[in-house]
Design an enzyme around this catalytic site. Structure first.
Site, PDB file in Angstrom:
ATOM      1  N   SER A   1       0.863  -1.184   0.000  1.00 50.69           N
ATOM      2  CA  SER A   1       0.000   0.000   0.000  1.00 50.69           C
ATOM      3  C   SER A   1       0.900   1.236   0.000  1.00 50.69           C
ATOM      4  CB  SER A   1      -0.868   0.006   1.255  1.00 50.69           C
ATOM      5  OG  SER A   1      -0.030   0.141   2.399  1.00 50.69           O
TER       6      SER A   1
ATOM      7  N   ASP B   1      -1.003  -1.470  -4.186  1.00 53.38           N
ATOM      8  CA  ASP B   1      -2.379  -1.600  -3.698  1.00 53.38           C
ATOM      9  C   ASP B   1      -2.913  -0.216  -3.308  1.00 53.38           C
ATOM     10  OD1 ASP B   1      -4.634  -2.977  -2.685  1.00 53.38           O
ATOM     11  OD2 ASP B   1      -3.765  -3.033  -0.664  1.00 53.38           O
TER      12      ASP B   1
ATOM     13  N   ASN C   1      -7.732  -9.994  -2.290  1.00 48.54           N
ATOM     14  CA  ASN C   1      -6.780  -9.247  -1.447  1.00 48.54           C
ATOM     15  C   ASN C   1      -6.926  -9.615   0.023  1.00 48.54           C
ATOM     16  OD1 ASN C   1      -6.113  -7.911  -3.774  1.00 48.54           O
ATOM     17  ND2 ASN C   1      -6.352  -5.862  -2.914  1.00 48.54           N
TER      18      ASN C   1
HETATM   19  P1  13P Z   1      -8.323  -7.048   4.411  1.00 46.66           P
HETATM   20  O1  13P Z   1      -7.366  -6.342   5.305  1.00 46.66           O
HETATM   21  O2  13P Z   1      -9.733  -6.955   4.851  1.00 46.66           O
HETATM   22  O3  13P Z   1      -7.888  -8.444   4.131  1.00 46.66           O
HETATM   23  O4  13P Z   1      -8.282  -6.262   3.001  1.00 46.66           O
HETATM   24  C1  13P Z   1      -7.077  -6.230   2.287  1.00 46.66           C
HETATM   25  C2  13P Z   1      -7.211  -5.429   1.055  1.00 46.66           C
HETATM   26  O5  13P Z   1      -8.261  -5.299   0.468  1.00 46.66           O
HETATM   27  C3  13P Z   1      -5.990  -4.806   0.529  1.00 46.66           C
HETATM   28  O6  13P Z   1      -6.256  -4.030  -0.588  1.00 46.66           O
HETATM   29  O1  G3H Z   2      -6.663  -2.104   1.906  1.00 42.29           O
HETATM   30  C1  G3H Z   2      -5.754  -1.623   2.563  1.00 42.29           C
HETATM   31  C2  G3H Z   2      -4.631  -2.459   2.953  1.00 42.29           C
HETATM   32  O2  G3H Z   2      -5.009  -3.353   3.963  1.00 42.29           O
HETATM   33  C3  G3H Z   2      -3.439  -1.644   3.320  1.00 42.29           C
HETATM   34  O3  G3H Z   2      -3.587  -1.034   4.552  1.00 42.29           O
HETATM   35  O4  G3H Z   2      -2.762   1.311   4.313  1.00 42.29           O
HETATM   36  O5  G3H Z   2      -2.700   0.117   6.514  1.00 42.29           O
HETATM   37  O6  G3H Z   2      -1.130  -0.506   4.687  1.00 42.29           O
HETATM   38  P1  G3H Z   2      -2.504   0.043   5.037  1.00 42.29           P
HETATM   39 ZN    ZN Z   3      -8.207  -3.124  -0.578  1.00 44.61          ZN
END
Ligand code: 13P
Ligand code: G3H
Ligand code: ZN
Length: 289
Positions: A49, A83, A235
């Site tokens: 992310s 992501d 994901n």
């Molecule tokens: P979760 O944390 O609910 O598994 O979602 C992950 C996600 O969608 C990352 O883009």
């Molecule tokens: O969908 C989001 C992911 O779980 C990433 O989360 O921004 O805390 O790294 P984060």
């Molecule tokens: Zn997501």
């Protein structure tokens, strides 16, 4: 071994299974994900992310992912993905450094702006021969949950409209589509309800692979039905965070005199690996490398 993401996702789509896209932000999570892929002989997507990039630095985390993928992970297909790229500067940096795929997430913008940003970044990604994911609809996180509980938000208003999705994909030329069908980021067992009818309709109208976000906390049956209804990528982040935390707490509680970080972190890394392996078996991606 790092391969183009197209190879991994197209094979999953044809084989009617889903490939897991797991979030990393450091060496231990990366090792857990890739060791699991090797053990299960599974293709895998490893993703960061924007906040993971902020935590670890783009060049450093990219180097960790590629090095682990091309050494211990050389026997399995692995792709690196950004992501929820909301900042176009970060999306461009990931394209330039060598990610195999980027997510341009302009789902919180108005429809025209989402189309414009997704289309612009799609052109850029395609020049580098990599894939782009875009998002339509609102996949809620923790703040959204509060609003849901207080009745300020009607979940249905946030879900992806299948006909709009068809129009969106045609106009943007993106390669994969993240959809809002009732999942929530984080672990909300029992509250999340995937709208399978909507998912099926989207898959029928949109001829590109569908990505299910917010996978943590869903049941195996829900995953299997979602895959039947056209999901090719799932994901997962929070499940690994929970496994890490639980194992770490146990280790510290049982062996509080340990002063070697490797001995503290090893059980937590193994717990995350087990969680990834479990998901790969549910998604049907094992023995597909
Ligand atoms: P979760 O944390 O609910 O598994 O979602 C992950 C996600 O969608 C990352 O883009
Ligand atoms: O969908 C989001 C992911 O779980 C990433 O989360 O921004 O805390 O790294 P984060
Ligand atoms: Zn997501």
């Amino acid at each position: 071994m790092i391969v183009p993401i197209k190879q991994i996702i197209n094979k999953a789509r044809q084989g009617r299974y889903a490939v897991g896209a797991f979030n990393t932000s450091n060496l231990e999570i990366t090792l857990a994900i890739i060791r699991a892929a090797v053990k299960q002989k599974s293709p895998v997507i490893i993703q960061t992310s924007e906040s993971a990039i902020d935590y670890s630095n783009l060049a450093i985390i990219f180097s960790i992912m590629t090095t682990v993928a091309n050494t211990i992970g050389r026997a399995v297909p692995i792709a690196i993905h950004l992501d929820h790229g909301k900042n176009t500067k970060i999306v461009r940096e990931c394209i330039n450094i060598g990610y195999n795929s980027v997510h341009m997430d302009a789902s919180d913008k108005d429809y025209a702006t989402n189309i414009h940003l997704s289309k612009t970044m799609a052109k850029l990604a395609h020049q580098k021969k990599i894939w782009i994911q875009a998002e339509l609809g609102s996949i809620l996180g923790k703040e959204g949950m509060v609003k849901l509980e207080t009745g300020e938000i009607n979940m249905k208003d946030l879900l992806t409209d299948p006909y709009q999705a068809e129009d969106f994909v045609e106009k943007t030329q993106v390669d994969t589509l993240a959809v809002a069908v009732g999942t929530i980021h984080g672990h909300f067992r029992g509250i999340e309800k995937v709208d399978q009818v909507r998912l099926k309709k989207i898959s029928q109208l949109v001829n590109i692979p569908i990505v299910l976000h917010g996978g943590s906390g869903l049941s195996p049956q829900t995953f299997k039905q979602a895959i039947k209804n056209g999901v090719s990528v799932i994901n997962i982040d929070t499940n690994l965070r929970l496994a890490f935390k639980k194992a770490l707490q146990n280790t510290v509680a049982k062996e509080g005199d340990i002063v070697d970080p490797r001995k503290t972190l090893n059980p937590a890394t193994e717990a995350m690996q087990k969680e990834v392996e479990k998901m790969m078996r549910i998604f049907g991606s094992y023995n597909k490398a």
